[in-house]
Design a protein around this motif. Structure first.
Motif, mmCIF file in Angstrom:
data_model
loop_
_atom_site.group_PDB
_atom_site.id
_atom_site.type_symbol
_atom_site.label_atom_id
_atom_site.label_comp_id
_atom_site.label_asym_id
_atom_site.label_seq_id
_atom_site.Cartn_x
_atom_site.Cartn_y
_atom_site.Cartn_z
ATOM 1 N N ASN A 185 43.177 37.265 36.533
ATOM 2 C CA ASN A 185 42.885 38.456 35.579
ATOM 3 C C ASN A 185 43.180 38.081 34.230
ATOM 4 O O ASN A 185 42.517 38.533 33.256
ATOM 5 C CB ASN A 185 44.087 39.818 36.062
ATOM 6 C CG ASN A 185 43.375 40.336 37.118
ATOM 7 O OD1 ASN A 185 42.367 40.560 37.315
ATOM 8 N ND2 ASN A 185 44.175 41.146 37.855
ATOM 9 N N SER A 189 39.937 37.480 31.626
ATOM 10 C CA SER A 189 39.759 38.160 30.462
ATOM 11 C C SER A 189 39.579 37.414 29.241
ATOM 12 O O SER A 189 39.379 37.998 27.950
ATOM 13 C CB SER A 189 41.319 38.877 30.297
ATOM 14 O OG SER A 189 42.268 38.166 29.754
ATOM 15 N N THR A 194 32.449 39.968 30.270
ATOM 16 C CA THR A 194 33.242 40.741 31.322
ATOM 17 C C THR A 194 32.456 41.112 32.563
ATOM 18 O O THR A 194 32.650 42.046 32.912
ATOM 19 C CB THR A 194 34.299 41.810 30.907
ATOM 20 O OG1 THR A 194 33.162 42.696 30.126
ATOM 21 C CG2 THR A 194 35.131 41.312 29.741
#
Length: 357
Positions: A185, A189, A194
């Motif tokens: 995660n 990021s 995304t």
């Protein structure tokens, strides 16, 4: 053409054991003893007093009568008990909080309350912002997960140039898998686009619910009692077509064959887990689809230092873990084998004397 290869991997926790035999009991029960002699101080080294241990299993361990838990394993955190006067150009002091970057064969040395470290490069000081219970996980499960995510990162970057969406599947929602979710995660990021979805599969509903709490996009129940084709179709449906990157911490013949069935063209499988099984792979199919299978490396000392910084700066939070007294180690290992513990299990040693830090 068929390739048969033994996948030799390090199992750091109980991710998703398919073949369980409840009648098998652990042999050689773990015993806490204060009668062990303190090791002598190595020249130019330090003596570390162990405070916290990750509840780890030996390489390739499954639940069998002839295998038993091994401590300290490679997840060790403690404090510096003493420093050799001749130690060169180091800033170690009594009471410093440290973790150890140990070789795998050290896991087979058995329980030690004190550990002599002659190579101080492998003794890493931990900032006060990281509890020792968390620090103990960093050289083991956390580092393996970080190494896997770092190995997958360039492949994901390459796929982003040609695909509008990328699916990443983590197989196993135990301690390794949860660390991988947290680290993925954070790492994903950092991408400018995304369009990456993170999935987790496991045969335990409780573990999958925990994985959802840790921020994955979706979970897939791999109920091993279901028909294999049904599991494959369920996975394809959840991922809307297929998977581009797989991080398989189980790496049994069944999970490897299953992930190959759902892997897209130019897909990557990273393998590591708890078996020493032989897996048959059709190289013609692998080559035709330009797919790759790569082992998850242990993780380097440099990566461990990077990981310490990420956790210290709270850029990556540790996954769910529980703390247990080391005297209860036998029950902890049994609970791990029976999947009664979700997340990581940390054993804590309560010394009669303390070192101020």
């Amino acid at each position: 053409m068929i390739m048969r290869s033994a996948l030799k991997v390090i199992m750091l926790d109980n991710e998703m054991l398919v073949d369980r035999h409840p009648s098998h009991d652990l042999c050689n029960p773990f015993e806490v003893s204060s009668s062990l002699a303190m090791p002598s101080m190595p020249k130019g080294g330090v003596l570390v007093r162990v405070q916290c241990l990750g509840a780890c299993s030996p390489e390739g361990q499954i639940k069998r009568k002839d295998l038993h838990p091994i401590l300290p394993g490679i997840e060790v955190a403690g404090v510096v008990q003493d420093v050799c006067p001749s130690i060169p150009n180091r800033n170690f002091s009594t009471g410093d909080r440290v973790i150890l970057y140990l070789d795998e064969d050290f896991a087979e040395t058995g329980y030690q309350e004190y550990i002599a470290i002659d190579d101080t490069e492998k003794c890493i000081q931990i900032p006060d912002s990281i509890p020792l219970e968390v620090a103990a996980m960093l050289p083991g499960s956390a580092l393996s997960a970080y190494s896997a995510v770092m190995k997958a990162k360039p492949h994901i970057e390459k796929l982003q140039e040609v695909k509008s969406g990328i699916n990443v599947l983590i197989v196993g929602a135990g301690g390794l898998g949860l660390w991988a979710v947290q680290l993925a995660n954070y790492m994903l990021s950092q991408f400018s686009q995304t369009n990456i979805k993170l999935f987790v599969s496991d045969n335990s509903i409780d573990k999958l619910l925990t994985a959802l709490d840790h921020g994955c996009y979706d979970v897939i129940h791999w109920n091993e009692e279901d028909h294999e084709q049904f599991i494959i179709e369920r996975t394809l449906e959840a991922c809307k077509g297929g998977v581009d990157v797989v991080i398989d911490f189980v790496s049994s013949p069944r999970t490897v064959h299953r992930t190959l069935k759902v892997l897209n063209r130019e897909g990557l499988i990273l393998v590591g887990g708890n078996t020493m099984s032989e897996v048959s792979i059709n190289l013609n199919v692998l080559a035709a689809k330009q797919q790759s299978i790569v082992g998850i490396p242990k993780g380097s000392l440099k990566e461990l230092l990077e990981l310490v910084d990420l956790v210290a700066d709270q850029k990556v939070k540790p996954p769910l873990f529980s703390i247990h007294n080391v005297e209860d180690a036998n029950q902890v290992f049994e609970d791990l084998y029976q999947s009664r513990i979700t997340g990581r299990a940390i054993l804590k040693i309560n010394h009669s004397q303390t070192v101020d830090n």
